[in-house]
Design a protein around this motif. Structure first.
Motif, mmCIF file in Angstrom:
data_model
loop_
_atom_site.group_PDB
_atom_site.id
_atom_site.type_symbol
_atom_site.label_atom_id
_atom_site.label_comp_id
_atom_site.label_asym_id
_atom_site.label_seq_id
_atom_site.Cartn_x
_atom_site.Cartn_y
_atom_site.Cartn_z
ATOM 1 N N PRO A 49 0.814 -1.423 -0.055
ATOM 2 C CA PRO A 49 -0.092 0.064 -0.003
ATOM 3 C C PRO A 49 0.840 1.235 0.065
ATOM 4 O O PRO A 49 2.149 1.142 0.243
ATOM 5 N N HIS A 50 0.037 2.487 -0.362
ATOM 6 C CA HIS A 50 0.816 3.789 -0.234
ATOM 7 C C HIS A 50 0.621 3.916 1.454
ATOM 8 O O HIS A 50 -0.203 3.478 2.086
ATOM 9 N N GLU A 51 1.680 4.899 1.890
ATOM 10 C CA GLU A 51 1.402 5.459 3.114
ATOM 11 C C GLU A 51 0.760 6.260 3.505
ATOM 12 O O GLU A 51 0.723 7.325 2.862
ATOM 13 N N VAL A 52 -0.550 6.021 3.961
ATOM 14 C CA VAL A 52 -1.803 7.143 4.427
ATOM 15 C C VAL A 52 -2.169 6.617 5.750
ATOM 16 O O VAL A 52 -3.288 6.181 5.941
ATOM 17 N N PRO A 53 -1.520 7.224 6.711
ATOM 18 C CA PRO A 53 -1.754 6.959 8.183
ATOM 19 C C PRO A 53 -3.166 7.671 8.475
ATOM 20 O O PRO A 53 -3.955 8.366 7.739
ATOM 21 N N GLU A 54 -3.661 7.518 9.794
ATOM 22 C CA GLU A 54 -4.661 7.742 10.540
ATOM 23 C C GLU A 54 -4.862 9.369 10.434
ATOM 24 O O GLU A 54 -5.928 9.930 9.889
ATOM 25 N N THR A 55 -3.688 10.205 10.382
ATOM 26 C CA THR A 55 -3.797 11.442 10.073
ATOM 27 C C THR A 55 -4.333 12.057 8.851
ATOM 28 O O THR A 55 -5.145 12.880 8.812
ATOM 29 N N ALA A 56 -4.023 11.178 7.813
ATOM 30 C CA ALA A 56 -4.503 11.401 6.414
ATOM 31 C C ALA A 56 -5.971 10.924 6.489
ATOM 32 O O ALA A 56 -6.840 11.722 5.626
ATOM 33 N N LEU A 57 -6.511 10.083 6.853
ATOM 34 C CA LEU A 57 -7.737 9.717 6.917
ATOM 35 C C LEU A 57 -8.447 10.777 7.881
ATOM 36 O O LEU A 57 -9.749 11.192 7.145
ATOM 37 N N GLY A 78 -1.067 -6.979 6.790
ATOM 38 C CA GLY A 78 -0.994 -8.345 7.109
ATOM 39 C C GLY A 78 -1.861 -8.759 8.448
ATOM 40 O O GLY A 78 -3.125 -7.877 8.779
ATOM 41 N N PHE A 79 -1.286 -9.162 9.380
ATOM 42 C CA PHE A 79 -2.115 -9.321 10.783
ATOM 43 C C PHE A 79 -1.540 -8.462 11.756
ATOM 44 O O PHE A 79 -1.808 -8.552 13.124
ATOM 45 N N ASP A 80 -0.539 -7.597 11.354
ATOM 46 C CA ASP A 80 -0.403 -6.461 12.418
ATOM 47 C C ASP A 80 -1.106 -5.409 12.425
ATOM 48 O O ASP A 80 -1.374 -4.380 11.717
ATOM 49 N N HIS A 81 -2.111 -5.335 13.640
ATOM 50 C CA HIS A 81 -2.969 -4.406 13.669
ATOM 51 C C HIS A 81 -2.501 -3.293 14.504
ATOM 52 O O HIS A 81 -3.529 -2.370 14.981
ATOM 53 N N GLY A 82 -1.178 -2.822 14.552
ATOM 54 C CA GLY A 82 -0.747 -1.595 15.256
ATOM 55 C C GLY A 82 -1.349 -0.415 14.872
ATOM 56 O O GLY A 82 -1.415 0.229 15.727
ATOM 57 N N PRO A 83 -1.370 -0.212 13.590
ATOM 58 C CA PRO A 83 -1.737 1.177 13.221
ATOM 59 C C PRO A 83 -3.293 1.337 13.573
ATOM 60 O O PRO A 83 -3.652 2.520 14.044
ATOM 61 N N LEU A 88 -7.355 3.845 17.839
ATOM 62 C CA LEU A 88 -8.283 3.633 18.383
ATOM 63 C C LEU A 88 -8.074 4.142 19.875
ATOM 64 O O LEU A 88 -8.990 4.718 20.491
ATOM 65 N N ARG A 89 -6.801 4.017 20.258
ATOM 66 C CA ARG A 89 -6.465 4.530 21.447
ATOM 67 C C ARG A 89 -6.348 5.715 21.505
ATOM 68 O O ARG A 89 -6.609 6.712 22.379
ATOM 69 N N ASP A 90 -5.802 6.697 20.160
ATOM 70 C CA ASP A 90 -5.567 7.932 20.420
ATOM 71 C C ASP A 90 -6.898 8.760 20.170
ATOM 72 O O ASP A 90 -6.939 9.998 20.430
ATOM 73 N N HIS A 91 -7.984 8.293 19.466
ATOM 74 C CA HIS A 91 -9.097 8.902 19.185
ATOM 75 C C HIS A 91 -10.454 8.120 19.803
ATOM 76 O O HIS A 91 -11.334 7.604 18.906
ATOM 77 N N PRO A 92 -10.477 7.597 21.012
ATOM 78 C CA PRO A 92 -11.710 6.932 21.590
ATOM 79 C C PRO A 92 -12.973 7.650 21.182
ATOM 80 O O PRO A 92 -13.177 8.863 21.395
ATOM 81 N N GLY A 93 -13.826 6.736 20.705
ATOM 82 C CA GLY A 93 -15.186 7.357 20.393
ATOM 83 C C GLY A 93 -15.479 7.808 18.958
ATOM 84 O O GLY A 93 -16.419 7.711 18.374
ATOM 85 N N ARG A 94 -14.301 7.909 18.243
ATOM 86 C CA ARG A 94 -14.363 8.511 16.956
ATOM 87 C C ARG A 94 -14.436 7.282 16.040
ATOM 88 O O ARG A 94 -14.747 7.094 14.747
ATOM 89 N N TYR A 95 -13.340 6.083 16.429
ATOM 90 C CA TYR A 95 -13.445 4.996 15.440
ATOM 91 C C TYR A 95 -13.836 3.839 16.249
ATOM 92 O O TYR A 95 -13.702 3.664 17.595
ATOM 93 N N ARG A 96 -14.330 2.755 15.388
ATOM 94 C CA ARG A 96 -14.466 1.307 15.761
ATOM 95 C C ARG A 96 -13.772 0.603 14.637
ATOM 96 O O ARG A 96 -13.270 1.171 13.434
ATOM 97 N N ALA A 97 -13.485 -0.683 15.013
ATOM 98 C CA ALA A 97 -12.685 -1.479 13.680
ATOM 99 C C ALA A 97 -12.904 -2.722 13.759
ATOM 100 O O ALA A 97 -13.766 -3.417 14.188
ATOM 101 N N VAL A 98 -12.648 -3.474 12.482
ATOM 102 C CA VAL A 98 -12.744 -4.700 12.060
ATOM 103 C C VAL A 98 -11.283 -5.458 11.848
ATOM 104 O O VAL A 98 -10.380 -4.845 11.427
ATOM 105 N N GLY A 117 -11.788 -1.627 20.814
ATOM 106 C CA GLY A 117 -12.650 -1.041 20.096
ATOM 107 C C GLY A 117 -13.038 -1.733 18.867
ATOM 108 O O GLY A 117 -13.708 -1.291 17.948
ATOM 109 N N PHE A 118 -12.485 -3.108 18.646
ATOM 110 C CA PHE A 118 -12.616 -3.852 17.523
ATOM 111 C C PHE A 118 -14.075 -4.496 17.867
ATOM 112 O O PHE A 118 -14.457 -5.000 18.967
#
Length: 291
Positions: A49-57, A78-83, A88-98, A117-118
């Motif tokens: 992928p291109h680098e498009v982190p949460e700040t860009a989203l 892959g299975f690295d859910h770090g980003p 989720l940690r930095d913006h509680p309430g704004r995001y949920r995840a799959v 928050g998954f």
């Protein structure tokens, strides 16, 4: 060696939609990648992928008018859910995840994801994302996440929604079919794939995301040839429909969509403001458990 990204980067300057989104509007399907200095791409990814982190989203969502979003873990990481965990940690309430979950993942891992928050697990049946999974293994993973009340996201394309309908009906959980099941757009709203999706929705526990119009369309922007399929789903069961941008539109090799244009397409698919509010605000709150 760093490989070049697959496909094009997202449109850097989407136009503002022609209508104002309701307060609390949710983009129910999007992805993030990186920053790679903090979250390197793993070897087991299925594409680059291109680098498009949460700040860009977040910048895109602020421009378009979205207050909430569901970030779907992508096989680009892959299975690295770090980003996603960081978002989720930095913006509680704004995001949920799959999440992407393996049969070897422990109950403790899933519990930690749930607390973060998954709220769902995704399975893809597309060749470029690993191909059709072993359904027995899928059932094992669904059983693992069932105690947490997660939904099961299914990503199929073409007539695979017809072929896998018996399995989808058998899932004892809330099911969300991504991207309208990516039916052949030439078949229209009454083609076998969309007809089957409406039938599945009638079961009561199965939802659909009206997303990916840019992937379905053969005409290109403004994707009017996808309107009838999405509109048929909305008319059929507006109470079990959510909308997603699919930003940053990975693995596309043609012109990248303007996300403001995709939002404006929603106004054509769902001309009734009250129904749009349901799809953008009420339904995501119910399905994903936003506070």
């Amino acid at each position: 060696m760093t490989l070049p990204p697959d496909g094009l980067p997202p449109n850097p300057n989407p136009r503002k939609p022609a209508f104002s989104l309701p307060a609390g509007a949710c983009d129910s399907h999007c992805h993030i990648y990186g920053p790679f200095a903090r979250f390197p791409l793993p070897a087991d990814r299925s594409f680059n992928p291109h680098e498009v982190p949460e700040t860009a989203l977040r910048a895109v969502h602020d421009r378009l008018g979205f207050a909430r979003a569901v970030i779907v873990q992508s096989q680009g990481h892959g299975f690295d859910h770090g980003p996603v965990l960081a978002a989720l940690r930095d913006h509680p309430g704004r995001y949920r995840a799959v999440a992407l979950i393996r049969r070897t993942d422990s109950e403790e891992t899933i519990a930690a994801f749930d607390a973060a928050g998954f709220c769902g697990v995704r399975f893809s049946f597309l060749p470029h994302l690993g191909g059709e999974p072993d359904l027995d293994l899928v059932r094992e993973v669904i059983a693992k996440v069932k105690p947490f009340g997660w939904h099961v996201a299914i990503h199929v394309a073409g007539h695979d929604i017809v072929r896998h309908a018996p399995f989808i009906r058998s899932i004892d959980a809330t099911v969300v079919v991504d991207h309208m099941a990516r039916p052949p757009v030439a078949e229209g709203a009454d083609g076998p794939a969309t007809t089957m999706l409406r039938s599945l929705i009638d079961k009561g526990n199965i939802w659909a995301k009206i997303s990916g119009a840019d992937r379905l369309s053969k005409e290109g922007p403004p994707y009017r040839d996808a309107i009838s399929i999405a509109a048929s789903l909305v008319r059929h069961a507006p109470e079990r429909i959510v909308w997603g941008s699919d930003w940053p539109h990975v693995n596309l090799h043609g012109p990248m969509p303007d996300d403001g244009e995709l939002v404006d397409l929603l106004a054509q698919v769902v001309p009734d403001e009250a129904v749009r509010h349901r799809i953008l605000v009420d339904n995501p709150k119910e399905l994903f458990g936003f506070p």
